[in-house]
Design an enzyme around this catalytic site. Structure first.
Site, PDB file in Angstrom:
ATOM      1  CE  LYS A  59      -3.375   2.978   0.808  1.00  0.00           C
ATOM      2  NZ  LYS A  59      -4.267   3.389  -0.294  1.00  0.00           N
ATOM      3  CB  CYS A 103      -2.641   9.861  -4.008  1.00  0.00           C
ATOM      4  SG  CYS A 103      -4.113   9.732  -2.972  1.00  0.00           S
TER       5      CYS A 103
HETATM    6  O1  DOR Z   1      -7.312   5.807  -6.215  1.00  0.00           O
HETATM    7  C1  DOR Z   1      -6.430   5.901  -5.353  1.00  0.00           C
HETATM    8  N1  DOR Z   1      -6.733   5.730  -4.049  1.00  0.00           N
HETATM    9  N2  DOR Z   1      -5.167   6.169  -5.711  1.00  0.00           N
HETATM   10  C2  DOR Z   1      -4.169   6.380  -4.817  1.00  0.00           C
HETATM   11  O2  DOR Z   1      -3.043   6.670  -5.210  1.00  0.00           O
HETATM   12  C3  DOR Z   1      -4.428   6.272  -3.397  1.00  0.00           C
HETATM   13  C4  DOR Z   1      -5.735   5.648  -3.033  1.00  0.00           C
HETATM   14  C5  DOR Z   1      -6.208   6.235  -1.720  1.00  0.00           C
HETATM   15  O3  DOR Z   1      -5.704   5.797  -0.683  1.00  0.00           O
HETATM   16  O4  DOR Z   1      -7.014   7.159  -1.740  1.00  0.00           O
END
Ligand code: DOR
Length: 310
Positions: free
Chosen positions: A45, A129
């Site tokens: 993660k 993100c």
């Molecule tokens: O879609 C996403 N959700 N992409 C990311 O890089 C992180 C993740 C999140 O933790 O929100």
């Protein structure tokens, strides 16, 4: 005999398949399940310097053709994943270590610690993100992208990769590829993160589906397949010295085949893994093998990156 095995940066993989960061990789039990699955590689993660709870729930919703999420980087903090990386069995499969520090300094601190830990894990720097309120996606700011790649390249002595958001304009493919090509240590590019800040609505209640950011969240699953394939192929063409990891819209062997044909060396599975669990890799391998058999391909190398144009 049909052979699904492949190599990535000199490392052997039993199959060109792995999880997408964020899916089935937050805690040790999930990481162990991936290690024991048929995936050829795996990634942790995206971590921040310190543990985070992430955004308020509900923050993930299944959609007809995929998902919307605004998790907000819930994670156990970088040290937890470093501890896993130090115990991981690298003979079994390669491990990627995803980092999404909230500041440049946080990223520099984390990568320095990966370096000191002497793990053979491969750094995947998440520059895309879409879900931390108040934080822009770095890779949409091309000057910031250049700065962070320069800083990480000088602080980190090993090859690494970047996880990019989707781009939608040829001029942007050109500009981002030019930046990436300036950094020799950037050995791989993962395309794509979720399509940021989509919105879906529940007809009955006339409300949004997730709580954070007034319902706006990253879109994954089959909706994003054409955009993912375009980004994989665009960077495959423009960055011939770098490997591409495909991510986006993969739920069948056909989708895996398309990503490989477009230029991916490994294909990540996000939404479909979230919905179906690590056994999905058994099915994807069988479906990919079936397609290869029907087409008369014996190895991945025979078709990888060989997409034809009209
Ligand atoms: O879609 C996403 N959700 N992409 C990311 O890089 C992180 C993740 C999140 O933790 O929100």
């Amino acid at each position: 005999m049909l052979d699904l095995s492949t190599f990535f940066l000199g490392r052997p993989l039993t199959a060109p398949l792995m999880n997408a960061s964020g899916v089935w990789c937050n805690v040790n039990s999930q990481l162990h399940a991936l290690a024991e699955s048929e995936a050829g590689a795996m990634v942790t993660k995206s971590c921040t310097l310190l543990r985070r709870d992430g955004n308020p729930e509900p923050r993930y919703h299944t959609l007809t053709m995929g998902s919307i999420n605004s998790m907000g980087l819930p994670n156990e903090g970088h040290q937890y994943y470093l501890d896993y990386a130090e115990r991981h069995d690298y003979e079994n499969k390669p491990l990627f270590f995803s980092v999404a520090g909230l500041t440049l300094d946080d990223n520099l601190t984390i990568v320095a610690q990966i370096q000191d830990a002497y793990t053979p894990a491969l750094l995947e720097l998440n520059l895309s993100c879409p879900n931390v309120p108040g934080k822009a996606q770095i890779a949409y700011d091309f000057d910031a992208l250049d700065v962070i790649l320069a800083e990480i390249s000088s602080a980190y002595s090993r090859p690494f990769g970047v996880k990019l958001p989707p781009y939608f304009d040829i001029a942007h493919f050109d500009e981002v590829a030019d930046i990436l090509n300036r950094y020799e240590k950037v050995n791989f590019i993962t395309c794509i993160n979720s399509i940021g800040n989509g919105l879906m609505i529940d007809m009955e209640s006339e409300t949004v589906l997730i709580k954070p950011k007034q319902g706006f969240g990253g879109i994954g699953g089959e909706y994003v397949l054409p955009t993912a394939l375009a980004n994989v192929n665009a960077f495959h063409q423009r960055c011939p010295k770098k490997s591409i990891i495909g991510c986006g819209g993969v739920n069948t062997g056909e989708h895996v085949f398309m990503h490989l044909l477009a230029g991916a060396s490994i294909v990540q599975v996000g939404t479909a893994l979230y919905e179906q669990g690590p056994d999905i890799f058994v099915r994807l391998k069988a479906e990919l093998a079936q397609i290869m058999q029907e087409k008369g391909y014996k190895t991945i190398r025979e078709f990888q990156g060989k997409l034809k144009t009209l």
